[in-house]
Enzyme design. Sequence first.
Site, PDB file in Angstrom:
ATOM      1  N   MET A 114       0.807  -1.227   0.000  1.00  0.00           N
ATOM      2  CA  MET A 114       0.000   0.000   0.000  1.00  0.00           C
ATOM      3  C   MET A 114       0.838   1.273   0.000  1.00  0.00           C
ATOM      4  O   MET A 114       0.484   2.249   0.645  1.00  0.00           O
ATOM      5  CB  MET A 114      -0.951  -0.008   1.204  1.00  0.00           C
ATOM      6  CG  MET A 114      -1.920  -1.176   1.220  1.00  0.00           C
ATOM      7  SD  MET A 114      -2.935  -1.268  -0.257  1.00  0.00           S
ATOM      8  CE  MET A 114      -4.055   0.078   0.073  1.00  0.00           C
TER       9      MET A 114
ATOM     10  N   HIS B 201      -4.866  -5.568  -8.587  1.00  0.00           N
ATOM     11  CA  HIS B 201      -5.749  -4.474  -8.193  1.00  0.00           C
ATOM     12  C   HIS B 201      -7.192  -4.988  -8.175  1.00  0.00           C
ATOM     13  O   HIS B 201      -7.623  -5.678  -9.109  1.00  0.00           O
ATOM     14  CB  HIS B 201      -5.614  -3.314  -9.184  1.00  0.00           C
ATOM     15  CG  HIS B 201      -6.456  -2.138  -8.793  1.00  0.00           C
ATOM     16  ND1 HIS B 201      -6.082  -1.247  -7.815  1.00  0.00           N
ATOM     17  CD2 HIS B 201      -7.674  -1.740  -9.219  1.00  0.00           C
ATOM     18  CE1 HIS B 201      -7.026  -0.338  -7.662  1.00  0.00           C
ATOM     19  NE2 HIS B 201      -8.010  -0.616  -8.499  1.00  0.00           N
TER      20      HIS B 201
END
Length: 212
Positions: free
Chosen positions: A86, A105
């Site tokens: 992240m 994703h």
Amino acid sequence: MKSIVILISGRGSNLQALLEARLPCRIAAVISNRADAAGLKIAQQHGIATHIIAHQDYSDRDAFDTALAASIDHYQPDLVVLAGFMRILTAQFVARYRGRLINIHPSLLPAYSGLDTHRRALHDGVKIHGCTVHFVTDDLDHGPIIIQAAVPVLMNDTAATLAARVLHQEHRIYVQAIRWFCNGHLSLSAQGKVLLQRIEQPGCTLIMPGLE
Ligand code: GRF
């Protein structure tokens, strides 16, 4: 045999799927930017070396990425796999690993780049959602697409039920993409196109809601 390094920040369910998939490569190390990432324990249970490069220990993004690259390069991996990592990476970092840095994703890119994809998809009322594996470029979440899986959005879905349906497919397509790479079937061309040596292209149509 090729080797890979996996970068995580949290739960590690994709990491776990990769560890359990018996991929034709050596998983050399797992690196996290967070000491409390649950995925670190999963890696340790599988006997994989783990490292923590905590982003808050570095004054800026460049310094963090330099330390991260040094940790990765120690293993000289053929492929760097972002599995729920992240942090936004600098253009310099991304260029260093061009053609050997991939991400998963939780949306059908180019729709819903960024965060909170499932809630946004539900809010928009889309009927088909999914996930994408792509090469990473400095255009965030918009690198060349390798493989996608589509899932139906059901009438009573919540962000949580939809996320679970997508996650199940993430685990399947990430394994597949890495298997292709490790077997030498997948690469990124100098022009930035995905090259995949795969003859079979079975297709099926997903219509949501279904036809009567
Ligand atoms: C996944 O949904 C992945 O697509 C996104 O972050 C999440 C990571 O989940 N990039 P996990 O840590 O692999 O369970």
